[in-house]
Design an enzyme around this catalytic site. Structure first.
Site, PDB file in Angstrom:
ATOM      1  N   LEU A   1     -37.599 -84.056   2.869  1.00 55.15           N
ATOM      2  CA  LEU A   1     -36.976 -85.387   2.878  1.00 55.15           C
ATOM      3  C   LEU A   1     -36.280 -85.660   4.212  1.00 55.15           C
ATOM      4  CD1 LEU A   1     -35.325 -85.056  -0.671  1.00 55.15           C
ATOM      5  CD2 LEU A   1     -37.627 -85.874  -0.097  1.00 55.15           C
TER       6      LEU A   1
ATOM      7  N   TYR B   1     -27.682 -68.534   4.217  1.00 55.20           N
ATOM      8  CA  TYR B   1     -27.069 -69.726   3.630  1.00 55.20           C
ATOM      9  C   TYR B   1     -25.687 -69.397   3.075  1.00 55.20           C
ATOM     10  CZ  TYR B   1     -31.854 -71.566   3.902  1.00 55.20           C
ATOM     11  OH  TYR B   1     -33.098 -71.955   4.342  1.00 55.20           O
TER      12      TYR B   1
ATOM     13  N   TYR C   1     -40.357 -77.125   4.386  1.00 56.65           N
ATOM     14  CA  TYR C   1     -38.912 -77.284   4.193  1.00 56.65           C
ATOM     15  C   TYR C   1     -38.442 -78.628   4.744  1.00 56.65           C
ATOM     16  CZ  TYR C   1     -37.514 -75.490   8.969  1.00 56.65           C
ATOM     17  OH  TYR C   1     -37.297 -75.278  10.307  1.00 56.65           O
TER      18      TYR C   1
ATOM     19  N   ASP D   1     -35.742 -71.403  -3.403  1.00 56.23           N
ATOM     20  CA  ASP D   1     -35.689 -70.872  -2.043  1.00 56.23           C
ATOM     21  C   ASP D   1     -34.243 -70.695  -1.603  1.00 56.23           C
ATOM     22  OD1 ASP D   1     -37.038 -70.458   0.708  1.00 56.23           O
ATOM     23  OD2 ASP D   1     -35.447 -71.913   1.129  1.00 56.23           O
TER      24      ASP D   1
ATOM     25  N   TRP E   1     -30.100 -74.718   0.675  1.00 55.00           N
ATOM     26  CA  TRP E   1     -29.252 -74.623   1.877  1.00 55.00           C
ATOM     27  C   TRP E   1     -28.003 -75.478   1.671  1.00 55.00           C
ATOM     28  CZ3 TRP E   1     -30.799 -76.575   7.464  1.00 55.00           C
ATOM     29  CH2 TRP E   1     -29.946 -75.971   8.399  1.00 55.00           C
TER      30      TRP E   1
END
Ligand code: NAP
Length: 277
Positions: A194, A56, A191, A51, A23
């Site tokens: 972090l 995006y 997803y 992914d 993304w």
């Protein structure tokens, strides 16, 4: 060196537990060379699940991924997603073809409904199953679906995964969604593992990180990867970051570490609606 840990979908296909998110990659021309080098370094390290989504950068991420995997398609397990507004019977097929064109491939390994919109789930599932039958996609899944939505999927539907927001600060799915998926042997794809980098500034991770000589973000990633049926797809746009993320595969959190993290980020004790980023 390869990412040895794998997770298996209901279809029997195995993928690396640690993949790569994309993304916001492909958005800026100036970052392109480093982003391509990062994705390719990730492949070298065995992080071969990539992914992306038609959303995006309005296709720019898929184009970047297509360039990164050129000449290496067979090494890669490609995941992309259809927008809810394109998830109708015919639009899904058109969206998939457009994604394949941008990715430079004639097959997407796993194709997900990005989130639930106005199209009935049964109609989208029918379209996705048609794409499986004609060989355009290897399998299908969903994203951002909570348990009540999952319950509405047609019975016997060949769901491969549910891609959801899951990390130390987003533990809601542990209350019920994980159980739903486990009962059907459907792995979860986590997803923003972090928390988009924000977990790096969370002091609660510092002492565990220091004890292992790693960074707080590596602790956050190892924590998501502690489940053997969860795939994590952190996004890195520098080679140094993807190498750090790969190294988190080798980090074993002890029971004491996990207790300390539970104290700082308690597991849910009641239903929390699935969060979305
Ligand atoms: P994320 O992976 O949790 O975090 C990405 C951020 O962390 C970036 O700012 C990245 O910086 C930084 N980072 C990564 N590795 C690092 C490291 N080792 N050290 C320091 N910083 C590091 O967030 P995300 O991108 O939101 O989620 C991951 C992927 O999940 C997405 O890219 C996308 O593919 C997918 N996703 C899906 C949905 C959905 O609705 N299905 C929603 C959100 C995300 P750099 O970029 O500078 O490396």
């Amino acid at each position: 060196m390869t990412a040895a840990r794998t997770v298996t979908f209901p279809s029997g296909t195995s993928v690396p537990a640690l993949g790569q998110g994309t993304w916001h990659m492909g958005d800026r021309r100036a970052d392109r060379a480093e982003e391509l080098a990062t994705l390719r370094r990730g492949l070298d390290l065995g992080m071969t699940l990539i992914d992306t989504a038609e959303m995006y950068g309005s296709g720019a991420s898929e184009e970047l991924v297509g360039e990164a995997i050129r000449g290496r398609r067979d090494e890669v397990f490609l995941v992309s997603k259809v927008l809810p507004s394109n998830a109708g019977r015919n639009d899904t097929v058109d969206a998939c073809r457009a994604s394949m064109r941008r990715l430079g491939t004639d097959r997407i390994d796993l194709y997900l409904l990005h989130w639930r919109g106005g199209v009935p789930l049964a109609e989208t599932v029918e379209a996705l199953e048609g794409l499986v039958r004609d060989g355009s996609i290897g399998g299908w899944g969903v994203s951002n679906l909570d348990v009540d939505d999952l319950d509405e999927l047609p019975s016997g539907a060949a769901l491969e995964t549910n891609q959801i927001l899951y990390n130390l600060t987003r533990r809601g799915p542990e209350y019920d969604l994980f159980d739903w998926c486990r009962a059907r042997s459907v792995p979860v794809m986590a997803y923003s593992p972090l928390e988009q980098g924000r977990l790096g500034e969370h002091g609660a991770l510092d002492s565990v990180a220091r004890a292992h000589g790693v960074t707080p973000l590596q602790v956050a990633l190892a924590w998501v990867l502690r489940h053997d049926d969860v795939i994590a797809i952190p996004k890195a746009s520098t080679v140094a970051h993807v190498e750090d993320n790969h190294a988190a595969l080798g980090l074993h959190l002890t029971d004491d570490d996990l207790r300390a993290l539970d104290d700082a980020f308690p597991a849910p004790v009641r239903k929390r609606p699935l969060e979305i980023l």
